[in-house]
Design an enzyme around this catalytic site. Structure first.
Site, PDB file in Angstrom:
ATOM      1  N   CYS A  33       4.709  30.759  90.561  1.00  0.00           N
ATOM      2  CA  CYS A  33       4.601  30.854  92.021  1.00  0.00           C
ATOM      3  C   CYS A  33       5.749  31.663  92.609  1.00  0.00           C
ATOM      4  O   CYS A  33       5.634  32.194  93.704  1.00  0.00           O
ATOM      5  CB  CYS A  33       4.529  29.467  92.638  1.00  0.00           C
ATOM      6  SG  CYS A  33       5.795  28.354  92.039  1.00  0.00           S
ATOM      7  N   GLU A  82      -1.979  36.735  95.808  1.00  0.00           N
ATOM      8  CA  GLU A  82      -1.286  36.251  94.616  1.00  0.00           C
ATOM      9  C   GLU A  82      -2.168  36.537  93.396  1.00  0.00           C
ATOM     10  O   GLU A  82      -3.290  36.033  93.297  1.00  0.00           O
ATOM     11  CB  GLU A  82      -1.032  34.741  94.729  1.00  0.00           C
ATOM     12  CG  GLU A  82      -0.286  34.198  93.535  1.00  0.00           C
ATOM     13  CD  GLU A  82       0.070  32.715  93.658  1.00  0.00           C
ATOM     14  OE1 GLU A  82      -0.822  31.907  93.961  1.00  0.00           O
ATOM     15  OE2 GLU A  82       1.244  32.377  93.434  1.00  0.00           O
TER      16      GLU A  82
HETATM   17  P1  NDP Z   1      -5.635  24.566  91.679  1.00  0.00           P
HETATM   18  O1  NDP Z   1      -4.759  24.618  92.848  1.00  0.00           O
HETATM   19  O2  NDP Z   1      -7.097  24.374  91.950  1.00  0.00           O
HETATM   20  O3  NDP Z   1      -5.200  23.388  90.664  1.00  0.00           O
HETATM   21  C1  NDP Z   1      -3.947  22.743  90.627  1.00  0.00           C
HETATM   22  C2  NDP Z   1      -4.136  21.255  90.315  1.00  0.00           C
HETATM   23  O4  NDP Z   1      -4.935  20.633  91.320  1.00  0.00           O
HETATM   24  C3  NDP Z   1      -4.882  20.982  88.998  1.00  0.00           C
HETATM   25  O5  NDP Z   1      -4.386  19.790  88.432  1.00  0.00           O
HETATM   26  C4  NDP Z   1      -6.316  20.802  89.476  1.00  0.00           C
HETATM   27  O6  NDP Z   1      -7.130  20.133  88.559  1.00  0.00           O
HETATM   28  C5  NDP Z   1      -6.080  20.000  90.739  1.00  0.00           C
HETATM   29  N1  NDP Z   1      -7.174  20.036  91.705  1.00  0.00           N
HETATM   30  C6  NDP Z   1      -8.100  21.014  91.906  1.00  0.00           C
HETATM   31  N2  NDP Z   1      -8.924  20.677  92.915  1.00  0.00           N
HETATM   32  C7  NDP Z   1      -8.532  19.454  93.354  1.00  0.00           C
HETATM   33  C8  NDP Z   1      -9.001  18.560  94.384  1.00  0.00           C
HETATM   34  N3  NDP Z   1     -10.022  18.887  95.160  1.00  0.00           N
HETATM   35  N4  NDP Z   1      -8.348  17.401  94.564  1.00  0.00           N
HETATM   36  C9  NDP Z   1      -7.295  17.073  93.812  1.00  0.00           C
HETATM   37  N5  NDP Z   1      -6.812  17.859  92.808  1.00  0.00           N
HETATM   38  C10 NDP Z   1      -7.411  19.042  92.595  1.00  0.00           C
HETATM   39  O7  NDP Z   1      -5.377  25.873  90.833  1.00  0.00           O
HETATM   40  P2  NDP Z   1      -6.296  26.602  89.736  1.00  0.00           P
HETATM   41  O8  NDP Z   1      -5.982  26.032  88.425  1.00  0.00           O
HETATM   42  O9  NDP Z   1      -7.741  26.602  90.160  1.00  0.00           O
HETATM   43  O10 NDP Z   1      -5.710  28.087  89.834  1.00  0.00           O
HETATM   44  C11 NDP Z   1      -6.244  29.016  90.768  1.00  0.00           C
HETATM   45  C12 NDP Z   1      -5.166  29.904  91.326  1.00  0.00           C
HETATM   46  O11 NDP Z   1      -4.224  29.109  92.045  1.00  0.00           O
HETATM   47  C13 NDP Z   1      -4.295  30.632  90.309  1.00  0.00           C
HETATM   48  O12 NDP Z   1      -4.888  31.780  89.854  1.00  0.00           O
HETATM   49  C14 NDP Z   1      -3.050  30.884  91.118  1.00  0.00           C
HETATM   50  O13 NDP Z   1      -3.195  32.016  91.920  1.00  0.00           O
HETATM   51  C15 NDP Z   1      -2.944  29.662  91.986  1.00  0.00           C
HETATM   52  N6  NDP Z   1      -2.015  28.665  91.408  1.00  0.00           N
HETATM   53  C16 NDP Z   1      -0.775  28.609  91.900  1.00  0.00           C
HETATM   54  C17 NDP Z   1       0.129  27.736  91.357  1.00  0.00           C
HETATM   55  C18 NDP Z   1       1.514  27.679  91.872  1.00  0.00           C
HETATM   56  O14 NDP Z   1       2.407  27.188  91.183  1.00  0.00           O
HETATM   57  N7  NDP Z   1       1.752  28.114  93.065  1.00  0.00           N
HETATM   58  C19 NDP Z   1      -0.200  26.870  90.219  1.00  0.00           C
HETATM   59  C20 NDP Z   1      -1.556  26.978  89.794  1.00  0.00           C
HETATM   60  C21 NDP Z   1      -2.418  27.852  90.382  1.00  0.00           C
HETATM   61  P3  NDP Z   1      -8.020  21.012  87.511  1.00  0.00           P
HETATM   62  O15 NDP Z   1      -7.070  21.644  86.595  1.00  0.00           O
HETATM   63  O16 NDP Z   1      -8.899  20.032  86.847  1.00  0.00           O
HETATM   64  O17 NDP Z   1      -8.772  22.012  88.352  1.00  0.00           O
END
Ligand code: NDP
Length: 455
Positions: free
Chosen positions: A263, A355
């Site tokens: 991030c 991003e």
């Molecule tokens: P998410 O934000 O969807 O996931 C992060 C966490 O939230 C995971 O544990 C996920 O579970 C969980 N989650 C997803 N939907 C819900 C919900 N409705 N309620 C509660 N928990 C939930 O990220 P993604 O993995 O889909 O990544 C997509 C994009 O997000 C990346 O390409 C990046 O751009 C960004 N990202 C940014 C991060 C950062 O540190 N700023 C970290 C990760 C992603 P599950 O894995 O089962 O979906």
């Protein structure tokens, strides 16, 4: 029973299958956590601190095992993964030091004594992403436990193995049964059940801005506090008066570390026009030394992306005919590899605005200080940023002018367990880490005690 196959992103081999936590199991976990929290909060503070230090020591004893799990489930280079496991140990040790310093205040009032108490919230849900499974889990977990709470950790679907092991280590170190549980599962099922559970008092979320906003809306319905660490599109601003060689040498790690799945990645490189060509030349040479390859090898600096789907997403930002200024190399064969890429972009290009979360940076020139600040702030995000200059006044002026929570001068450091971390704008809400980390997991109780003579 619903299971997830955990895939090694460097080999595409299935390394484990993990059962997803059902909503009924979430209910049971919350009940166990609530009972454990009451026992935990009633322990003498010195005993709680001692148990957290024992947990830290257990993590230290299992550092190599935890690192190897992260190599397998997330494709992290082993040297990075060892640092990540060590970071969990450090976070627990640092938080343990806070248990006995979590003081209230005595406020002067008329007719008695007024005292405040920093009381725990209860059961805290920590929802972690796949990019830094161990450190991010511990950012929430360590201070929440130290402040007297129980923690339910939902790791990302792709990376539950270290979370499950950390929960086992906590229990073996002597934490009360149920106090710290890992609940693997899907975001929309397990995550949603946790967020909406009336027995969960607070949610700490790290991940995408879209999911963070959904979680915040769900928490609003129960007036439940949230801490959000979300996305970023952070600038790396290089002035002509900087040590340009040092700035170019440091730039690759700032957007390629963790394959850009960070991030805080400095994915927008802004360079003062007079040194732009020189910087680009130096950057190209530096990027070529940032070796991509087998994550288990000691010399590897960059692993694969987390999944095939994510690689497609990253690829969508780099059209076939895009004029890539710099392209690195990747291994042939299986694995979700993507090469280090630097694009010369205009400020409004999609790659310069969104991003990407991969090893892709954009580079563009700027005219002067005002122009640099304008470009640096041309984003909805505000997590991190770097400023390279030899002029200390300019360093502070520009750092104060960039709308972001974590700035770094002549370096790219932004996350230390002992300093506050968090985002401006759509990069987040609240702060983690640092001396005040425990406070985010407490609520203030005010007690007035009358000193008037009783009749
Ligand atoms: P998410 O934000 O969807 O996931 C992060 C966490 O939230 C995971 O544990 C996920 O579970 C969980 N989650 C997803 N939907 C819900 C919900 N409705 N309620 C509660 N928990 C939930 O990220 P993604 O993995 O889909 O990544 C997509 C994009 O997000 C990346 O390409 C990046 O751009 C960004 N990202 C940014 C991060 C950062 O540190 N700023 C970290 C990760 C992603 P599950 O894995 O089962 O979906």
């Amino acid at each position: 029973m619903h299971e997830h196959r955990i895939v090694n992103p460097a080999t595409e081999e299935v390394v484990a299958t993990v059962a997803a936590t059902t909503p009924a199991e979430v209910d049971a976990a919350v009940a166990r956590a609530a009972a454990a929290q009451r026992r935990w909060a009633a322990l003498p503070p010195a005993d709680r601190a001692r148990l957290l230090r024992r947990f830290a020591a257990a993590v230290d004893d299992h550092r190599e095992e935890l690192a190897q799990l992260e190599v397998r489930e997330a494709g992290h280079p082993v040297t990075n993964a060892r640092w990540e496991a060590g970071n969990v140990r450090d976070l627990l040790d640092y938080a343990a030091g806070g248990v006995e310093r979590l003081t209230g205040r005595q406020i002067p009032v008329d007719g008695g004594i007024d005292l405040t108490f920093a009381e725990p919230l209860g059961v805290v849900a920590v929802i972690a992403p796949w990019n830094f499974p161990m450190p991010v889990a511990a950012w929430g977990t360590a201070p929440a436990l130290a402040a007297g709470n129980a923690v339910l950790l939902k790791p990302a679907e792709a990376t539950p193995l270290t979370a499950l092991r950390l929960a086992e280590l906590g229990l073996a170190a002597g934490l009360p049964e149920g106090l710290f549980q890992a609940l693997p599962g899907d975001g929309p099922v397990t995550g949603t059940a946790l967020v909406g559970h009336p027995g969960v008092a607070k949610v700490v979320f790290t991940g995408s801005t879209e999911t963070g906003a959904e979680i915040m809306a769900a928490c609003a319905r129960q007036v439940k506090p949230v801490t959000l660490e979300l996305g970023g599109k952070s600038p790396n601003v290089v002035f002509a008066d900087a040590d340009v060689e040092a700035a170019a040498a440091a730039a690759p790690a700032s957007f390629l570390d963790n394959t850009g799945q960070d991030c805080c990645a400095r994915s927008r490189i802004l360079v003062e026009h007079g040194v732009y060509d020189r910087f680009l030349e130096l950057l190209e040479a530096a990027v070529k030394t940032f070796r991509a390859g087998d994550p288990a090898a000691e010399e590897t600096r960059m692993g694969p992306l987390i999944s095939a789907a994510h690689r497609e997403r990253v690829r969508s930002y780099v059209p076939e005919d895009a004029p890539a200024a710099i392209r690195g190399e990747i291994p042939a064969g299986p694995g979700y590899w993507y090469p280090a890429t630097v694009l010369e972009a205009a400020p409004e290009d999609r790659a310069a605005v969104e991003e990407i979360f991969g090893p892709v940076a954009v580079i563009m020139p700027f005219e002067d200080e005002d122009d640099a600040v304008r470009l640096a702030n041309a984003t909805d995000y505000g997590l991190s940023g770097s400023v390279w200059t030899r002029d200390a006044g300019r360093a502070l002026r520009v750092s104060r002018s960039i709308a972001a929570g974590n700035l770094s001068v002549n370096s790219h450091s932004s996350v230390r367990y002992s300093t506050p971390f968090g985002g401006y704008r759509r990069s987040g809400l609240g702060r983690e880490l640092g001396p005040d980390a425990l406070t985010a997991f407490t609520q203030t109780k005010n007690v007035f005690l009358s000193t008037e003579e009783q009749q």
